[in-house]
Design a protein around this motif. Structure first.
Motif, mmCIF file in Angstrom:
data_model
loop_
_atom_site.group_PDB
_atom_site.id
_atom_site.type_symbol
_atom_site.label_atom_id
_atom_site.label_comp_id
_atom_site.label_asym_id
_atom_site.label_seq_id
_atom_site.Cartn_x
_atom_site.Cartn_y
_atom_site.Cartn_z
ATOM 1 N N HIS A 19 -26.251 62.179 -62.308
ATOM 2 C CA HIS A 19 -25.802 60.791 -62.462
ATOM 3 C C HIS A 19 -24.410 60.824 -63.077
ATOM 4 O O HIS A 19 -24.151 61.625 -63.973
ATOM 5 N N GLY A 20 -23.535 59.997 -62.588
ATOM 6 C CA GLY A 20 -22.186 59.963 -63.129
ATOM 7 C C GLY A 20 -21.646 58.549 -63.124
ATOM 8 O O GLY A 20 -22.217 57.645 -62.516
ATOM 9 N N GLY A 21 -20.535 58.383 -63.821
ATOM 10 C CA GLY A 21 -19.922 57.076 -63.837
ATOM 11 C C GLY A 21 -18.624 57.077 -64.614
ATOM 12 O O GLY A 21 -18.198 58.095 -65.153
ATOM 13 N N GLU A 62 -12.529 61.536 -61.248
ATOM 14 C CA GLU A 62 -13.983 61.422 -61.164
ATOM 15 C C GLU A 62 -14.579 62.602 -60.402
ATOM 16 O O GLU A 62 -15.602 63.145 -60.792
ATOM 17 N N GLN A 63 -13.921 63.016 -59.330
ATOM 18 C CA GLN A 63 -14.426 64.130 -58.525
ATOM 19 C C GLN A 63 -14.431 65.431 -59.314
ATOM 20 O O GLN A 63 -15.388 66.207 -59.249
ATOM 21 N N ALA A 64 -13.371 65.680 -60.088
ATOM 22 C CA ALA A 64 -13.296 66.917 -60.874
ATOM 23 C C ALA A 64 -14.398 66.973 -61.929
ATOM 24 O O ALA A 64 -15.036 68.011 -62.123
ATOM 25 N N ALA A 66 -17.917 60.403 -66.947
ATOM 26 C CA ALA A 66 -19.102 61.141 -67.399
ATOM 27 C C ALA A 66 -19.912 61.630 -66.209
ATOM 28 O O ALA A 66 -19.926 61.009 -65.144
ATOM 29 N N LYS A 67 -20.588 62.754 -66.413
ATOM 30 C CA LYS A 67 -21.496 63.300 -65.409
ATOM 31 C C LYS A 67 -22.632 63.994 -66.135
ATOM 32 O O LYS A 67 -22.407 64.762 -67.081
#
Length: 80
Positions: free
Chosen positions: A33-35, A63-65, A42-43
């Motif tokens: 889960h990420g956001g 966000e991808q990194a 956060a991930k």
């Protein structure tokens, strides 16, 4: 049940459960889960069968990194 992926009307698996993505891996299910909020990213990534949980928090970056880092870290630990 919250980590059981749903299905699409065509009968295909979606890989998405109640707010988390669940993917089958050789070492067990990978639950992520990420956001983001503002500049915060956060991930979380868990491998319940191996009792592994990882949280990556960042201010800045992409966000991808951050997503890739959390996932790769959990999978690397699970493979040990």
């Amino acid at each position: 049940m919250a980590e059981t992926p749903g299905g699409l009307d065509a009968g295909n698996a979606s890989g998405y459960a109640w707010g988390v993505r669940v993917r089958a891996r050789p070492h067990g299910s990978l639950v992520t889960h990420g956001g983001s909020w503002g500049a915060w990213l956060a991930k979380t990534a868990r491998v319940p069968a191996r009792r592994i949980a990882v949280a990556v928090l960042s201010v800045g970056g992409t966000e991808q990194a951050i997503s890739d880092l959390g996932t790769e870290l959990a999978e690397t630990l699970a493979a040990r």
